[in-house]
Design an enzyme around this catalytic site. Sequence first.
Site, mmCIF file in Angstrom:
data_model
loop_
_atom_site.group_PDB
_atom_site.id
_atom_site.type_symbol
_atom_site.label_atom_id
_atom_site.label_comp_id
_atom_site.label_asym_id
_atom_site.label_seq_id
_atom_site.Cartn_x
_atom_site.Cartn_y
_atom_site.Cartn_z
ATOM 1 N N ASN A 149 0.800 -1.220 0.000
ATOM 2 C CA ASN A 149 0.000 0.000 0.000
ATOM 3 C C ASN A 149 0.833 1.271 0.000
ATOM 4 O O ASN A 149 0.340 2.344 -0.345
ATOM 5 C CB ASN A 149 -0.922 0.015 1.224
ATOM 6 C CG ASN A 149 -0.138 -0.139 2.528
ATOM 7 O OD1 ASN A 149 0.428 -1.202 2.780
ATOM 8 N ND2 ASN A 149 -0.098 0.893 3.334
ATOM 9 N N HIS A 200 -13.868 1.519 0.698
ATOM 10 C CA HIS A 200 -13.538 2.913 0.413
ATOM 11 C C HIS A 200 -12.268 3.057 -0.414
ATOM 12 O O HIS A 200 -11.923 4.170 -0.827
ATOM 13 C CB HIS A 200 -13.453 3.727 1.705
ATOM 14 C CG HIS A 200 -12.206 3.525 2.511
ATOM 15 N ND1 HIS A 200 -11.158 4.410 2.498
ATOM 16 C CD2 HIS A 200 -11.849 2.547 3.367
ATOM 17 C CE1 HIS A 200 -10.215 4.002 3.314
ATOM 18 N NE2 HIS A 200 -10.604 2.868 3.854
ATOM 19 N N CYS A 325 -2.588 5.370 7.501
ATOM 20 C CA CYS A 325 -2.657 4.958 8.902
ATOM 21 C C CYS A 325 -1.438 5.395 9.690
ATOM 22 O O CYS A 325 -1.446 5.395 10.919
ATOM 23 C CB CYS A 325 -2.808 3.434 8.993
ATOM 24 S SG CYS A 325 -4.294 2.815 8.205
#
Length: 388
Positions: A149, A200, A325
């Site tokens: 990611n 999302h 995050c």
Amino acid sequence: MLYLDYAATTPPYDEVVDTMAEVMKKHFGNPSSLHRIGLEAEQLVRQSRAVIAKCLNVLPDEIRFTSGGTESNNLAIQGVVSQFRHRGNHIITSVIEHASVYETFQQLERQGFRVTYVPVDETGCVKLDYLEQALTDDTILVSIMAVNNEMGRKQPISEIGHLLKNYPKAIFHVDAVQSVGKLPIEPDKQGIDLFSCSAHKLRGPKGIGFLYCRQGLALRPLLWGGGQEAGIRSGTENVPAVVGMAKAVRIAFDHRERFVEHTSRLRERFVSGIHAIPELKLSGSEQASDMAPHIVHFSFPGMKSEVLVHALEQHDIYVSTRSACSSGADLPSRVLHAMGYDDARAAHGIRLSYSLDQTMEDAERFSHVLKAVVEKLKPTMTTQNRRR
């Protein structure tokens, strides 16, 4: 505005917003209720499960709804080790996993599990030979992400699934949050037992996701209660979000080929713009086929990432420093460190992520602005280095 932070979150489709609003107004019943209003809601949940399953070429009963990627990852990992600890005490993951996987493994290590953290090469690819050597008859779980990611490196999921055929006690979990609806994921062909998705990330609503769970695989729940989702995820279903996610997944799969083609062209232009600026260093592999087409990562050694982020923001361009995050943490990237990058690169990374919404003109604009911003910031960088 030029929004280039799709790996963090995406703007929901208008159709998704409209559909969710209609469901909230007209179908507010509890799917567990036996009256007509409840049955109508339950029918919407069942239809949504079928739509997602058809897109993924899996069975509807193999789709279990959750609150998103973090819960799906935790349910898969903790559900497996709790259910199958009697089979063995060894679990495997990589050093570049998302925090919801990596930190879960760290917690399990503190609980007494023997954990192997597989290293990666300089491009960010999991070292298959190391993983193969780590496998034993005591291994009960392997969890490796499909696409990193932070810097977009694709991982050898099919090869890992093939390796695990020789270890029938080992369950294979894949964090597919950055690949569902974008790149192919085929559980049967790739030997995947569990994979996670978050709506999302593909223009669906926040707070909803799913876990693919291979038929016949039992997991111990994280939550106990009314027994929804075949008993592994109790709690009243979020019907509007479930329906919105199903619509987003269907739209994503309808346009997946065009997505890959378009974002691959965009990536090529972004990369060429980065290469044209000597101060910047591209992360990952130089081979485009190794990288997800919708993510580009680079470093500006010596310049704080947030300075470049805010400088671009002054031009109404929005990028991120790493995983959303952990983007607030003023620390070198764990992922980039694992790839062998020193602090000068690992602490100064920038991530671009995009979709079908962006154009080649947008990529040209970004490259032009980036070059101007770097030129403007270079004297500041020199001053900062002298102070150090």
